[in-house]
Write an enzyme that holds these catalytic residues in place. Structure first.
Site, PDB file in Angstrom:
ATOM      1  N   LYS A 197      -7.033  66.850 -33.180  1.00 21.87           N
ATOM      2  CA  LYS A 197      -7.227  65.724 -32.263  1.00 21.87           C
ATOM      3  C   LYS A 197      -7.185  64.392 -33.006  1.00 21.87           C
ATOM      4  O   LYS A 197      -6.734  63.376 -32.458  1.00 21.87           O
ATOM      5  CB  LYS A 197      -8.552  65.874 -31.519  1.00 21.87           C
ATOM      6  CG  LYS A 197      -8.567  67.002 -30.496  1.00 21.87           C
ATOM      7  CD  LYS A 197      -7.578  66.759 -29.364  1.00 21.87           C
ATOM      8  CE  LYS A 197      -7.732  67.782 -28.249  1.00 21.87           C
ATOM      9  NZ  LYS A 197      -6.785  67.547 -27.140  1.00 21.87           N
ATOM     10  N   ASP A 231     -10.845  72.806 -37.246  1.00 23.89           N
ATOM     11  CA  ASP A 231      -9.441  72.893 -36.840  1.00 23.89           C
ATOM     12  C   ASP A 231      -9.159  72.037 -35.610  1.00 23.89           C
ATOM     13  O   ASP A 231      -8.192  71.267 -35.572  1.00 23.89           O
ATOM     14  CB  ASP A 231      -9.050  74.349 -36.591  1.00 23.89           C
ATOM     15  CG  ASP A 231     -10.060  75.112 -35.743  1.00 23.89           C
ATOM     16  OD1 ASP A 231     -11.175  74.595 -35.482  1.00 23.89           O
ATOM     17  OD2 ASP A 231      -9.742  76.253 -35.327  1.00 23.89           O
ATOM     18  N   TYR A 232     -10.016  72.134 -34.615  1.00 16.82           N
ATOM     19  CA  TYR A 232      -9.843  71.360 -33.377  1.00 16.82           C
ATOM     20  C   TYR A 232      -9.933  69.856 -33.644  1.00 16.82           C
ATOM     21  O   TYR A 232      -9.099  69.069 -33.187  1.00 16.82           O
ATOM     22  CB  TYR A 232     -10.915  71.793 -32.384  1.00 16.82           C
ATOM     23  CG  TYR A 232     -11.039  70.923 -31.152  1.00 16.82           C
ATOM     24  CD1 TYR A 232     -10.163  71.076 -30.089  1.00 16.82           C
ATOM     25  CD2 TYR A 232     -12.051  69.978 -31.062  1.00 16.82           C
ATOM     26  CE1 TYR A 232     -10.279  70.292 -28.945  1.00 16.82           C
ATOM     27  CE2 TYR A 232     -12.182  69.186 -29.926  1.00 16.82           C
ATOM     28  CZ  TYR A 232     -11.293  69.356 -28.872  1.00 16.82           C
ATOM     29  OH  TYR A 232     -11.413  68.561 -27.752  1.00 16.82           O
ATOM     30  N   THR A 233     -10.934  69.464 -34.422  1.00 12.07           N
ATOM     31  CA  THR A 233     -11.155  68.044 -34.682  1.00 12.07           C
ATOM     32  C   THR A 233     -10.022  67.437 -35.495  1.00 12.07           C
ATOM     33  O   THR A 233      -9.569  66.315 -35.221  1.00 12.07           O
ATOM     34  CB  THR A 233     -12.501  67.847 -35.407  1.00 12.07           C
ATOM     35  OG1 THR A 233     -13.546  68.445 -34.632  1.00 12.07           O
ATOM     36  CG2 THR A 233     -12.804  66.377 -35.601  1.00 12.07           C
TER      37      THR A 233
END
Length: 266
Positions: free
Chosen positions: A176, A171-173
């Site tokens: 970003k 989710d974070y990657t």
């Protein structure tokens, strides 16, 4: 017959000690390192925070009239507009540099991350709101002042994980990676206004609140894979943010500068 492309407006690039800088999530971890770096260079800094009031006020107290702590949840567009208005009213000058650093409710804990068969739409949406929509809202909020000043700098904080997913934080990657796309398309759209838009992507930093849950073995493995044989610090990444806001980076836009000790090449 097509019309000629309009010439870019003359741009102004104030020195760091003449700048007003807004750092989101600027009271803790990497954000605090960025705030302190700008303050050390003589800039005025708006230290945005959400829950870290004490840390923000302590940081601001060390720099007297050049630091202003302001509480705002950058996921809320109305609070974003109020944040910018309060900052510019307090200092009586437009924001010249925006650093989109705030990281919402995320910990670099590989054991606790959602695996591929567990990832939910809600987890993806939460990261996209914090890492994509919030930076877009912030850029839009500072645009009128930057356009009036005929220039400005936006620095988005990214990650090297979408190039080297040593731990697959899905989710974070993904969020970003989308922010990198926004960085490049906004750089093209806002270049004629004299506004440079760039990204600085660190690897795992040693140490921030978000990386505190990372085991030492992971830090050591990453360090062993870098030419410098060490993990990057928040202060080292902050140095690159300062460069992109400085007059020396006037010709740099739409770029993703990776600051991870050489772990990722290109």
């Amino acid at each position: 017959m097509t019309s000629p492309t309009p010439a870019a407006r003359p741009r102004t690039t104030p020195s760091l000690d003449d700048q007003l800088v807004l750092v989101t999530g600027g009271a803790r971890g990497l954000g605090a390192a960025i705030s302190e770096a700008f303050l050390g260079a003589g800039a005025k800094v708006v230290v945005n925070y959400h829950r870290s009031r004490e840390a923000a006020e302590q940081l601001a107290a060390r720099f007297e009239d050049r630091a202003l702590p302001v509480c705002a949840d950058v996921r809320d567009p109305e609070q974003v507009r109020d944040l910018v208005a309060q900052a510019e009213s307090h200092f009586g000058t437009p924001i010249t540099t925006l650093v989109n650093n705030a990281l919402m409710d995320f910990s670099f804990n590989g054991d606790a991350r959602p695996k591929a068969d567990e990832l939910t739409a809600e987890q993806l949406a939460a990261q996209f709101v914090g890492s994509v929509q919030a930076p877009v809202d912030l850029i839009q909020a500072v645009l009128p002042s930057m356009r009036e000043a005929r220039g400005g700098r936006v620095v988005n904080i990214g990650t090297n994980l979408f190039q080297y997913p040593v731990v697959p934080y899905h989710d974070y990657t993904a969020a970003k990676a989308a922010l990198l796309s926004i960085t490049r398309t906004f750089a093209d759209d806002l270049g004629p206004d004299g506004i440079n838009v760039n990204m600085v992507s660190g690897g795992l930093l040693r140490t921030t609140d978000a990386s505190a849950a990372t085991p030492d073995a992971v830090f050591d493995a990453i360090a062993a894979g870098t030419p410098l044989r060490r993990v990057t610090t928040p202060a080292e990444l902050a140095d690159t943010v300062l460069f992109l806001a400085s007059p020396w980076a006037r010709g740099v836009t739409g770029q993703n500068l990776i600051v991870d000790g050489g772990l990722v090449k290109g």
